[in-house]
Scaffold this active site. Structure first.
Site, PDB file in Angstrom:
ATOM      1  N   CYS A 124     -18.546  40.557  -6.092  1.00 44.98           N
ATOM      2  CA  CYS A 124     -19.969  40.887  -6.211  1.00 44.98           C
ATOM      3  C   CYS A 124     -20.454  40.918  -7.662  1.00 44.98           C
ATOM      4  CB  CYS A 124     -20.246  42.224  -5.538  1.00 44.98           C
ATOM      5  SG  CYS A 124     -19.614  42.315  -3.846  1.00 44.98           S
ATOM      6  N   HIS A 278     -26.978  44.090  -7.461  1.00 42.11           N
ATOM      7  CA  HIS A 278     -26.246  43.509  -6.341  1.00 42.11           C
ATOM      8  C   HIS A 278     -26.747  44.122  -5.046  1.00 42.11           C
ATOM      9  CE1 HIS A 278     -23.222  42.501  -3.486  1.00 42.11           C
ATOM     10  NE2 HIS A 278     -22.606  43.661  -3.551  1.00 42.11           N
ATOM     11  N   ASN A 309     -25.535  41.538   2.590  1.00 37.92           N
ATOM     12  CA  ASN A 309     -24.740  41.546   1.361  1.00 37.92           C
ATOM     13  C   ASN A 309     -24.032  40.197   1.255  1.00 37.92           C
ATOM     14  OD1 ASN A 309     -22.650  41.792  -0.521  1.00 37.92           O
ATOM     15  ND2 ASN A 309     -22.174  43.908   0.022  1.00 37.92           N
TER      16      ASN A 309
END
Length: 353
Positions: A124, A278, A309
């Site tokens: 990430c 993020h 995500n």
């Protein structure tokens, strides 16, 4: 006899993002779809994560396909030709081959050969890692234009019945072209890792375990084929996380890193036009914004509601959406911060294209 002096590339004053692109798969998975596999509800998922839908790629759409789509748009928007790309950096943890890299194939398909190309495995935080490296490559004169891509096909590495992370994840790709600028368009990067929490997010099994089970199954006459296939399927490496550990780390430690990125850039929250963290969890995003005391005029990336995500792809995807919905952000400053598996983190302030 004197020692010859080595030549160096001519350094540049700055680097900045010149163009951005995105690829979102057509398949949309709702919370109700997810609840076929786990004991949950649309309401619970929305309250706990902020996610309403997530995009997932079909079997015939690969990490490379998505990256090429996003990269091609970024190159067009930067107003350059693919042949001008001096380096291709691809942040991903879901390219199914350990080698060769996804980046080399992507460079070839985009027409950027023979540019150097390599993958970055920072999950990430991978996109921010790529931006940090691209900034250094451009300013040092090593490359004139660098293509940075964050891309994931997380649907390949999830167990739909797993409750800690599977319902969060989506697929997609985002890309930027970074090139020379008369003034700095990317601040010093704040990046690092916390290996003490290495296993807070990770895979359920290693490929070595899969191999060893396969070897054992082939040698054992008493293992029925169906049972062996089922056992092998359960050994396929999939993602899982310690949610509470990750949440606390992301909220408290990443707020400090975000503040440091602002300090190192020499600006205050009031100077920002956007904040794009993020897209891990809407509650994390809101808590970070609260701790940073962002003024009301700062537009916050909340792409997670529709995209889920997407790990390394989440920041460029969210940035791409913000610019499409708020074109007045062009030329303004955006604080971006990535954090996740490893545990690794990266943050910088960038001037939006």
């Amino acid at each position: 006899m004197s020692t010859p002096t080595l030549k160096q590339n001519t350094a540049r004053n700055g680097a900045r993002i010149l163009g951005i692109g995105a690829f979102r798969p057509d398949l949309i998975v709702t919370n109700d779809d997810v609840c076929q596999w786990i004991d949950s509800s649309d309401e619970w998922i929305r309250q706990r994560t902020g996610i309403i839908t997530r995009h997932r790629a079909p079997r015939d759409v690969s990490v490379v396909d998505m990256a090429v789509g996003a990269g091609a748009e970024a190159i067009r928007n930067a107003g350059i030709e693919p042949s001008q790309i001096g380096t291709v950096l691809v942040s991903t943890v879901t390219h199914p081959y350990a080698t060769p890299s996804a980046a080399a194939l992507i460079a070839d398909r985009l027409g950027a050969t023979p540019a150097p190309a390599y993958d970055i495995s920072a999950a990430c935080a991978g996109y921010c890692y790529g931006v940090a490296q691209a900034d250094a490559l451009v300013r040092s004169g090593t490359a004139e234009y660098v293509l940075v891509i964050g891309v994931e096909k997380l649907s390949d590495v999830i167990d739909n019945h797993e409750r800690t992370i599977s319902f969060l994840l989506g697929d997609g790709a985002g890309a930027v072209v970074i090139g020379p600028s008369d003034e700095p368009g990317i601040s010093p990067s704040v990046w690092g890792s916390d290996g003490g929490k290495w296993d807070a997010i990770g895979m359920t099994h290693s490929l070595i375990e899969v191999r060893d089970f396969s070897d054992h199954a082939m040698k054992a006459d008493d293992i029925e084929s169906a049972a062996a296939d089922e056992a092998h399927a359960t050994l396929w490496p999939t993602l899982r996380q310690d949610g509470q550990t990750v949440f606390r780390w992301a909220v408290w430690e990443m707020a400090k890193m975000a503040k440091k990125a602002l300090d190192d850039a020499g600006i205050t929250p009031a100077d920002l036009g956007a904040f794009v963290p993020h897209q891990a969890n809407m509650r994390i995003i809101d808590e970070l914004a609260k701790q940073l005391q962002l003024p009301e005029h700062v537009i916050i990336g909340r792409d997670i509601a529709d995209a889920g995500n997407t790990s390394a792809a989440s920041i460029p995807l969210a940035t791409h959406r913000l610019l499409a919905e708020n074109p007045e952000l062009s030329g303004k400053l955006s604080l971006q911060i990535g954090f996740g598996a490893g545990l690794v983190f990266g943050a910088q302030v960038v001037r939006l294209p």
